[in-house]
Design an enzyme around this catalytic site. Structure first.
Site, mmCIF file in Angstrom:
data_model
loop_
_atom_site.group_PDB
_atom_site.id
_atom_site.type_symbol
_atom_site.label_atom_id
_atom_site.label_comp_id
_atom_site.label_asym_id
_atom_site.label_seq_id
_atom_site.Cartn_x
_atom_site.Cartn_y
_atom_site.Cartn_z
ATOM 1 N N ASP A 312 9.987 5.041 -19.944
ATOM 2 C CA ASP A 312 9.089 4.779 -18.835
ATOM 3 C C ASP A 312 9.918 4.405 -17.611
ATOM 4 O O ASP A 312 10.885 3.652 -17.718
ATOM 5 C CB ASP A 312 8.138 3.643 -19.201
ATOM 6 C CG ASP A 312 7.063 3.455 -18.156
ATOM 7 O OD1 ASP A 312 6.431 4.447 -17.777
ATOM 8 O OD2 ASP A 312 6.882 2.318 -17.699
ATOM 9 N N GLU A 353 6.983 -6.774 -2.819
ATOM 10 C CA GLU A 353 7.521 -5.967 -1.720
ATOM 11 C C GLU A 353 7.772 -6.837 -0.491
ATOM 12 O O GLU A 353 8.809 -6.722 0.171
ATOM 13 C CB GLU A 353 6.554 -4.829 -1.379
ATOM 14 C CG GLU A 353 6.461 -3.738 -2.429
ATOM 15 C CD GLU A 353 5.489 -4.102 -3.547
ATOM 16 O OE1 GLU A 353 4.929 -5.225 -3.491
ATOM 17 O OE2 GLU A 353 5.301 -3.292 -4.473
ATOM 18 N N PHE A 380 -1.451 -10.225 3.043
ATOM 19 C CA PHE A 380 -1.608 -8.807 2.709
ATOM 20 C C PHE A 380 -2.814 -8.647 1.785
ATOM 21 O O PHE A 380 -3.061 -9.457 0.895
ATOM 22 C CB PHE A 380 -0.358 -8.284 2.004
ATOM 23 C CG PHE A 380 -0.497 -6.869 1.515
ATOM 24 C CD1 PHE A 380 -0.269 -5.805 2.360
ATOM 25 C CD2 PHE A 380 -0.885 -6.609 0.200
ATOM 26 C CE1 PHE A 380 -0.415 -4.498 1.917
ATOM 27 C CE2 PHE A 380 -1.028 -5.310 -0.251
ATOM 28 C CZ PHE A 380 -0.787 -4.252 0.605
ATOM 29 N N ALA A 382 -5.317 -5.367 -0.203
ATOM 30 C CA ALA A 382 -5.415 -3.938 -0.499
ATOM 31 C C ALA A 382 -6.364 -3.229 0.456
ATOM 32 O O ALA A 382 -6.245 -2.025 0.689
ATOM 33 C CB ALA A 382 -5.890 -3.748 -1.941
ATOM 34 N N THR A 384 -6.947 -4.048 3.860
ATOM 35 C CA THR A 384 -6.361 -3.839 5.193
ATOM 36 C C THR A 384 -5.021 -3.139 5.134
ATOM 37 O O THR A 384 -4.619 -2.472 6.078
ATOM 38 C CB THR A 384 -6.177 -5.184 5.900
ATOM 39 O OG1 THR A 384 -5.239 -5.991 5.159
ATOM 40 C CG2 THR A 384 -7.499 -5.926 5.994
ATOM 41 N N ARG A 385 -4.313 -3.316 3.984
ATOM 42 C CA ARG A 385 -2.952 -2.783 3.797
ATOM 43 C C ARG A 385 -2.022 -3.277 4.904
ATOM 44 O O ARG A 385 -1.096 -2.596 5.313
ATOM 45 C CB ARG A 385 -2.965 -1.256 3.748
ATOM 46 C CG ARG A 385 -3.743 -0.706 2.545
ATOM 47 C CD ARG A 385 -3.594 0.788 2.436
ATOM 48 N NE ARG A 385 -4.182 1.453 3.593
ATOM 49 C CZ ARG A 385 -3.862 2.682 4.002
ATOM 50 N NH1 ARG A 385 -2.953 3.375 3.341
ATOM 51 N NH2 ARG A 385 -4.446 3.215 5.064
ATOM 52 N N LEU A 386 -2.280 -4.509 5.371
ATOM 53 C CA LEU A 386 -1.497 -5.133 6.437
ATOM 54 C C LEU A 386 -1.175 -6.569 6.068
ATOM 55 O O LEU A 386 -1.889 -7.207 5.294
ATOM 56 C CB LEU A 386 -2.285 -5.156 7.753
ATOM 57 C CG LEU A 386 -2.425 -3.875 8.573
ATOM 58 C CD1 LEU A 386 -3.375 -4.145 9.730
ATOM 59 C CD2 LEU A 386 -1.073 -3.417 9.100
ATOM 60 N N SER A 387 -0.092 -7.074 6.609
ATOM 61 C CA SER A 387 0.188 -8.509 6.590
ATOM 62 C C SER A 387 0.768 -8.843 7.959
ATOM 63 O O SER A 387 1.212 -7.947 8.697
ATOM 64 C CB SER A 387 1.177 -8.869 5.478
ATOM 65 O OG SER A 387 2.470 -8.360 5.763
ATOM 66 N N LYS A 398 2.761 -5.765 9.918
ATOM 67 C CA LYS A 398 3.558 -4.861 9.081
ATOM 68 C C LYS A 398 2.648 -4.296 8.008
ATOM 69 O O LYS A 398 1.796 -5.013 7.449
ATOM 70 C CB LYS A 398 4.708 -5.634 8.426
ATOM 71 C CG LYS A 398 5.502 -4.842 7.393
ATOM 72 C CD LYS A 398 5.872 -5.703 6.177
ATOM 73 C CE LYS A 398 4.623 -6.194 5.493
ATOM 74 N NZ LYS A 398 4.800 -6.835 4.206
#
Length: 685
Positions: A312, A353, A380, A382, A384-387, A398
């Site tokens: 894997d 990340e 952060f 899921a 908005t996919r922003l922080s 970002k």
């Protein structure tokens, strides 16, 4: 749910490993060597049983007057025969002793253990040994988990040091792929409701104890095949020795029965017969030291013959979490400005990340970070996919390319051409591009990539040199999968993998006559693990995966499969090398001893006595002494195993034939001649 009355009593678990050095083991092993003289135990080793029976017959013959054999010579032969049996037993006991110390430690940790078993709506304190598969128990912080099971409620940290030796606690929770728990491990926080998944005698702890206690270990198919070969060779040489007396009588001579008995022992494959059990037990011991439990010896042997290895990607080939590897600034933006914006925008990102971005920037651009009390952090998510963070009226953001562009009110076509090319290049290489914005302006991009573990490429190269083909299994798209596969150096890749794809690939390989190994931890891996010849399940994975596999890694380290293959190969090669050496020894001893033994009866055979042995008496005694000492000399090799180099099967065969085949032919001529000179010089014959 009402908390049960805590009534757990157990011996103190210890994460320390038992001492298994030879110095600490030789005394009990020496004692066991005499215990193993019991024919009921030796029957598992037919060759050594023949040696013991021959030693008994020779011991009796010592007291029978003979005109050709002195009592002193008869006693010496008998003693060396007993020495041969004892040291073969000693080698086996020494191999067993390495595991028994750990087995005793594991047993003591589970004695007197109590469990809080659910009975209706209440919990009752019962002995852990009375638990059966399907029972539900509640475990509180500080208590030992009474048996293997699956978490059905709760989240807690578990210390698995008693089993794995690793003191760092791990998180176990209901649902997902981290729900399995192991008996005799300790809860260090919170509580868990656990459904027991194994009856007494079938748990991981029980299997571990049975595996390290060599006396209970079942012989593998390879050992059974070798036993058949050794029995066949023994019968052949028994027939040969039995026909020597008629030939001698026909020529008007006579061979003393004690000579024939001793000759039989020197000719039958006593070397491998005496060390075969020790080799198998020592191989299993090496597996246990890797914290891998084998449900069958067949799986370990199959590992040594594996042609294809399915691995894997996530957690095995790569670290599993994407990491920041580079930054690309937009035209007209200074590097420090981009770095500062990325650092501030990542303060509210607690994902692996986000943390990797902070670590990367801290190593390249050390800078002071304002107190969090002076910042407004945007975590952060899921959705908005922003922080980001708002600092002194300046907004730093970002996130995913489309999310940041939407935040700035821009479209893809608004990206500066140089930056657009870099973003495209990151995506094509299998990485993930993130955009960074500050004060309403696009500042640059961050390159996140699935980082390949250091040294993994070299390990794959070693496997390739051994003739093992590696296949990376990943759910990534083909483009990303190909990029990571090229960096890792695997031979093939299965992208966008599904359970059906894994199963189909394994069956296709097996249809070509290849042995396949695979590792996994999820319920979706269970079909492939069951189909593979060698299936390695992670101990912290699902119960379905652990039941489907034939090997369980207590450390839950997927790269362990590579080490298991190494152990399997060492086990097979060690048996093969010592079998080659033993058979070559027998052939050499046959041609070394017979001319000297028959020189008095057939004077013409004197010309074949190239070694110029002193007399039939010195020839037979020298052979018996050599036969005993060679087992002693090879015990360390049997316990340590033959080191495997990065060679394919053909090269390995030629190497072993040269070293152990030629060595087995030469060693008896040299050893017996030197012993003949020594024994004659000492006046023992």
């Amino acid at each position: 749910m009402n908390a049960p009355v805590t009534a757990q009593r157990s011996a103190q678990s210890s994460s320390s490993q038992p001492q298994t050095g030879l110095g600490a083991l030789w005394r009990p092993a020496l004692k066991q060597a005499f215990v193993k003289l019991d024919p009921r135990q030796l029957v598992r080793s037919p060759v050594m049983l023949v040696v013991e029976l021959t030693a008994l017959v020779t011991s009796v013959l010592c007291f029978v007057p003979s005109p050709t054999v002195s009592t002193a010579l008869g006693v010496q032969i008998a003693l060396w025969l007993w020495f041969t049996v004892l040291f073969a037993n000693f080698a086996e006991a020494l191999a067993e002793g390495r595991g028994k110390a750990r087995a005793d430690s594991l047993k003591s940790g589970s004695q007197g253990l109590m469990a809080s078993k659910q009975v209706g709506a209440q919990f009752q304190s019962v002995p852990a040994s009375s638990l059966r598969k399907g029972d539900v128990v509640r475990v509180e912080a500080g208590e030992l988990i009474p048996g293997d099971g699956e978490v059905i409620e709760g989240v807690a940290a578990v210390n698995e040091a008693a089993i794995t030796g690793e003191s760092a606690p791990v998180i176990r929770e209901s649902g997902g792929d981290r729900s399995a728990v192991t008996g005799n491990t300790r809860l260090v926080s919170d509580w868990l409701l656990v459904r027991i998944s194994a009856d007494p005698g079938e748990s991981t702890l029980d299997r571990m104890i049975a595996l390290v206690e060599g006396a209970r270990r079942q012989k593998t198919p390879n050992e059974v095949a070798l036993d058949i070969l050794l029995i066949g060779l023994t019968l052949i040489f028994l027939l040969v020795v039995a026909t020597l007396q008629p030939f001698a009588r026909f020529a008007g001579g006579d061979l003393p029965l004690i000579y024939l008995a001793a000759l039989l022992v020197t000719l039958i494959p006593t070397t491998i017969g005496g060390l075969l059990s020790a080799i198998g037990i020592a191989g299993m011991d090496r597996l246990v030291r890797l914290n891998v439990i084998a449900k069958s010896g067949r799986a370990v042997e199959a590992a040594g013959d594996v042609h294809t290895l399915l691995l894997d990607k996530t957690g095995t080939i790569t670290f599993g979490n994407r990491r920041c590897s580079a930054m690309v600034k937009a035209p007209g933006v200074a590097t420090p400005e981009l770095a500062e914006a990325a650092l501030l925008a990542s303060q509210g990102d607690d994902t692996p990340e986000g943390k990797s971005i902070i670590e990367y920037l801290a190593s390249l651009h050390p800078m002071a970070v304002p107190e969090r009390s002076g910042m407004t952090l945007i975590a952060f998510s899921a959705e908005t996919r922003l922080s980001g963070a708002d600092v002194n009226g300046v907004a730093y953001r970002k996130g995913a390319v489309d999310a940041v562009l939407a935040y700035l009110g821009l479209g893809r076509s608004d990206l500066p051409a140089p930056l657009a090319r870099e973003v495209e290049k990151i995506a094509q290489s299998g990485g993930t591009p993130l955009l960074v914005a500050g004060n309403g302006r696009l500042l640059g991009a961050i390159h996140l990539k699935d980082v390949v573990k250091p040294g993994i490429r070299e390990r794959f190269a070693e496997l390739r040199a051994m003739g093992i083909r590696t296949v990376m299994v990943t759910g990534d798209n083909p483009l990303t999968a190909a990029a990571i596969a090229a960096e890792a150096g695997v031979d093939d890749v299965i992208a966008e993998a599904t359970p059906e794809k894994k199963l189909a690939r394994i069956r296709a390989e097996q249809a070509e006559g290849k042995l396949v190994a695979m590792c996994g931890d999820g319920a979706n891996d269970a079909p492939a693990l069951a189909q593979a010849d060698v299936g390695l399940a992670m101990n912290d994975g699902t119960q379905a995966a652990r039941e489907a596999a034939n090997l369980v890694d207590l450390d839950s380290d997927p790269t362990k499969l590579i080490d298991v293959v190494q152990v399997g190969k060492e086990l097979l090669v060690t048996r093969g090398a010592l079998t080659t050496f033993s058979v070559a020894n027998d052939v050499a001893k046959y041609f070394a001893i017979l001319p000297a033994l028959f020189a008095g009866i057939y004077p013409q055979l004197g010309t074949l006595n190239l070694m110029q042995l002193h007399s039939p008496q010195s020839a037979i005694l020298s052979a018996i002494v050599f036969n005993a000492l060679i087992i002693v000399a090879l015990i360390p090799l049997a316990l340590r195993g033959v080191h495997i180099q990065a060679l394919d099967a053909g090269q390995l065969l030629r190497r072993n034939l040269l070293i152990y085949g030629l060595g087995g032919l030469v060693a008896p001529f040299v050893g017996i001649k030197l012993l003949d000179l020594l024994l004659v010089g000492l006046g023992w014959v």
